[in-house]
Design an enzyme around this catalytic site. Structure first.
Site, PDB file in Angstrom:
ATOM      1  N   SER A 191     -29.203  19.171  27.044  1.00 43.26           N
ATOM      2  CA  SER A 191     -27.756  18.982  26.988  1.00 43.26           C
ATOM      3  C   SER A 191     -27.289  18.670  25.581  1.00 43.26           C
ATOM      4  O   SER A 191     -28.014  18.072  24.787  1.00 43.26           O
ATOM      5  CB  SER A 191     -27.376  17.819  27.914  1.00 43.26           C
ATOM      6  OG  SER A 191     -26.080  17.374  27.640  1.00 43.26           O
ATOM      7  N   TYR A 241     -27.474   8.833  30.244  1.00 45.76           N
ATOM      8  CA  TYR A 241     -27.738  10.233  30.611  1.00 45.76           C
ATOM      9  C   TYR A 241     -28.205  10.996  29.380  1.00 45.76           C
ATOM     10  O   TYR A 241     -29.241  11.655  29.395  1.00 45.76           O
ATOM     11  CB  TYR A 241     -26.475  10.892  31.178  1.00 45.76           C
ATOM     12  CG  TYR A 241     -26.567  12.403  31.169  1.00 45.76           C
ATOM     13  CD1 TYR A 241     -25.915  13.150  30.198  1.00 45.76           C
ATOM     14  CD2 TYR A 241     -27.352  13.068  32.093  1.00 45.76           C
ATOM     15  CE1 TYR A 241     -26.041  14.515  30.139  1.00 45.76           C
ATOM     16  CE2 TYR A 241     -27.478  14.434  32.059  1.00 45.76           C
ATOM     17  CZ  TYR A 241     -26.821  15.159  31.074  1.00 45.76           C
ATOM     18  OH  TYR A 241     -26.953  16.528  31.028  1.00 45.76           O
ATOM     19  N   LYS A 255     -32.029  12.661  28.269  1.00 44.09           N
ATOM     20  CA  LYS A 255     -32.297  14.028  27.802  1.00 44.09           C
ATOM     21  C   LYS A 255     -33.015  13.986  26.459  1.00 44.09           C
ATOM     22  O   LYS A 255     -33.924  14.776  26.187  1.00 44.09           O
ATOM     23  CB  LYS A 255     -30.984  14.819  27.677  1.00 44.09           C
ATOM     24  CG  LYS A 255     -30.339  15.164  29.028  1.00 44.09           C
ATOM     25  CD  LYS A 255     -31.197  16.103  29.857  1.00 44.09           C
ATOM     26  CE  LYS A 255     -30.541  16.484  31.168  1.00 44.09           C
ATOM     27  NZ  LYS A 255     -31.377  17.376  31.993  1.00 44.09           N
TER      28      LYS A 255
HETATM   29  C1  WQD Z   1     -15.310  16.503  29.640  1.00 47.44           C
HETATM   30  C2  WQD Z   1     -14.096  15.891  28.993  1.00 47.44           C
HETATM   31  C3  WQD Z   1     -13.791  13.574  29.530  1.00 47.44           C
HETATM   32  C4  WQD Z   1     -12.832  14.021  33.758  1.00 47.44           C
HETATM   33  C5  WQD Z   1     -20.778  17.080  30.655  1.00 47.44           C
HETATM   34  C6  WQD Z   1     -21.770  16.888  31.748  1.00 47.44           C
HETATM   35  C7  WQD Z   1     -23.137  16.640  31.212  1.00 47.44           C
HETATM   36  C8  WQD Z   1     -23.458  17.558  30.082  1.00 47.44           C
HETATM   37  C9  WQD Z   1     -22.381  17.552  29.020  1.00 47.44           C
HETATM   38  C10 WQD Z   1     -24.759  19.439  30.700  1.00 47.44           C
HETATM   39  C11 WQD Z   1     -14.360  14.481  28.465  1.00 47.44           C
HETATM   40  C12 WQD Z   1     -12.630  14.414  30.054  1.00 47.44           C
HETATM   41  C13 WQD Z   1     -13.182  14.329  32.452  1.00 47.44           C
HETATM   42  C14 WQD Z   1     -11.548  13.484  34.038  1.00 47.44           C
HETATM   43  C15 WQD Z   1     -11.028  13.597  31.704  1.00 47.44           C
HETATM   44  N1  WQD Z   1     -23.581  18.892  30.549  1.00 47.44           N
HETATM   45  N2  WQD Z   1     -12.290  14.105  31.454  1.00 47.44           N
HETATM   46  N3  WQD Z   1     -10.699  13.302  32.995  1.00 47.44           N
HETATM   47  O1  WQD Z   1     -18.727  14.125  29.803  1.00 47.44           O
HETATM   48  O2  WQD Z   1     -18.577  16.174  28.340  1.00 47.44           O
HETATM   49  O3  WQD Z   1     -20.468  15.864  30.041  1.00 47.44           O
HETATM   50  O4  WQD Z   1     -21.191  17.964  29.698  1.00 47.44           O
HETATM   51  O5  WQD Z   1     -25.817  18.925  30.644  1.00 47.44           O
HETATM   52  O6  WQD Z   1     -24.017  16.872  32.267  1.00 47.44           O
HETATM   53  O7  WQD Z   1     -21.360  15.789  32.522  1.00 47.44           O
HETATM   54  O8  WQD Z   1     -18.155  16.392  30.769  1.00 47.44           O
HETATM   55  O9  WQD Z   1     -16.469  17.202  32.337  1.00 47.44           O
HETATM   56  O10 WQD Z   1     -17.192  14.754  32.463  1.00 47.44           O
HETATM   57  O11 WQD Z   1     -15.811  15.524  30.543  1.00 47.44           O
HETATM   58  O12 WQD Z   1     -10.241  13.405  30.786  1.00 47.44           O
HETATM   59  O13 WQD Z   1     -11.181  13.188  35.203  1.00 47.44           O
HETATM   60  O14 WQD Z   1     -13.076  15.749  29.993  1.00 47.44           O
HETATM   61  O15 WQD Z   1     -13.327  12.334  29.000  1.00 47.44           O
HETATM   62  O16 WQD Z   1     -13.616  14.301  27.279  1.00 47.44           O
HETATM   63  P1  WQD Z   1     -18.929  15.563  29.644  1.00 47.44           P
HETATM   64  P2  WQD Z   1     -16.906  15.954  31.640  1.00 47.44           P
END
Ligand code: WQD
Length: 340
Positions: free
Chosen positions: A127, A152, A156
């Site tokens: 990731s 998390y 990784k």
């Molecule tokens: C994306 C953005 C949140 C929900 C993911 C996977 C992880 C890894 C990396 C593969 C962030 C914002 C989210 C919400 C929001 N992938 N958000 N409101 O944290 O980048 O991690 O990609 O391995 O497994 O979890 O992804 O989709 O949770 O968040 O504002 O209700 O959207 O703050 O900036 P993240 P995400």
């Protein structure tokens, strides 16, 4: 044709990769304990799309005996693609030991069983979170890691370090694929992201809000040092991501020199803010999304997106879809899976 063992084969990325492998003529076996996947519905959806009924072994990779016993059932598995892991940034902050146990012990058990059964290639689902808050973006595979922003991400990092040391003592060819933000649904709209637990990733939260499963959603953070104050991510379409796995498998199998370890960024190279992602959704769905601007989320990095030139060169891989394709397919899937 290869015989491929896919762990997490009933999960989001796993199922889409299984479909791509089957469509390329490979034989697929799945290990998935169902902790974050709908096993039977997913196997049915894979059958609807490919005509192939895969076998899934409901096994917890943290149990070595159970894991090893799956390998005893099959002769010469060529490749393992290891997706099965916990992946919620938020949950890992509240349950670090559960994340380290599941993600690290599962990898070690799988590698032990693979080595004991002569598996020649191993693809690890890593990731972009291994980079932490990188000083320079886009990140390349040689970008020096910063401390992971969540347990998390650290799990990784630990897994990649284990693979580095394992590789020095093994003849197995290994690829670690660093995903950016996987999202979207299969072109057929017969399968997509269907977490068995409450969705936490941005795109399913958007579609669940739009369809009314949630009254509204919160944008986590509005004053970051970005062009609109919200976080930047590199959203990669699940179809492009699945394609990259089959290409990575071919790359490892073609490689005569045994015992290679290569790391690849799998992203589009385009950074998109949360608010831009929401606007893209509103444009393709022709709807207004109900959201509020809220506080930052613990464990989030401000901005990250990929330099994927290495995958382009060595895997002949190119992402073909952008944020609007992601939102279009995700929305169509949300509508389809909730059709009464
Ligand atoms: C994306 C953005 C949140 C929900 C993911 C996977 C992880 C890894 C990396 C593969 C962030 C914002 C989210 C919400 C929001 N992938 N958000 N409101 O944290 O980048 O991690 O990609 O391995 O497994 O979890 O992804 O989709 O949770 O968040 O504002 O209700 O959207 O703050 O900036 P993240 P995400």
């Amino acid at each position: 044709m290869s015989k491929v063992l896919v762990t997490g084969g009933c999960g989001y990325i796993g199922s889409h990769t299984v479909i791509d492998l089957l469509e390329q003529g490979h034989e697929v076996i799945s290990i998935d304990n169902g902790i974050n996947s709908e096993i039977d519905p997913t196997i049915d959806r894979i059958f609807q799309i490919t005509g192939s009924k895969i076998i899934n072994h409901k096994v917890d990779l943290c149990d070595f005996e159970d894991t090893n016993s799956v390998f005893d059932l099959y002769k010469n598995i060529d490749t393992i693609i290891h997706f099965a892991a916990l992946k919620s940034v938020g949950d890992s902050v509240t349950d670090p030991l559960g994340y380290f146990h599941n993600n690290v012990t599962g990898l070690i058990n799988l590698l032990k069983a693979a080595e004991a059964h002569g598996v020649s290639s191993f693809i690890f689902s890593s990731s972009c979170t291994v980079y932490g808050e990188a000083d320079v973006i886009p990140v390349t595979e040689t970008t020096v890691w910063k401390p992971a922003a969540s347990p998390y991400g650290r799990s990784k990092q630990i897994c990649e370090l284990i693979l580095e040391d394992f590789n020095k003592a093994s003849q197995m060819n290994i690829a670690a694929l660093r995903y950016f933000n996987p999202a979207g649904a299969h072109d057929s709209i017969k399968i997509g992201e269907s977490p068995s637990q409450k969705a936490q990733n941005l795109v399913p939260v958007i579609t669940e809000t739009a369809i009314g499963k949630r009254a509204s959603m919160t944008v986590f953070g509005q004053n970051y040092d970005t062009r609109d104050g919200s976080c930047i991510r590199d959203y990669i379409h699940i179809m492009d991501l699945a394609d990259a796995h089959t290409k990575a498998m071919i790359f490892l199998q073609k490689h005569t020199s045994r015992g290679i370890l290569e790391v690849f960024n799998l992203g589009t190279g385009n950074g998109v803010t949360v608010l831009e992602a929401i606007s893209a959704f509103e444009e393709v769905s022709k709807s207004k999304l109900n959201y509020i601007l809220g506080e930052p989320r613990e464990g989030d990095v401000v901005s990250i997106y990929a330099d994927y030139k290495k995958a382009e060169m060595l895997l002949q891989w190119n992402p073909k879809r952008g944020i609007k394709d992601i939102m279009d397919s995700a929305w169509k899937w949300e509508l389809a899976r909730n059709k009464k």
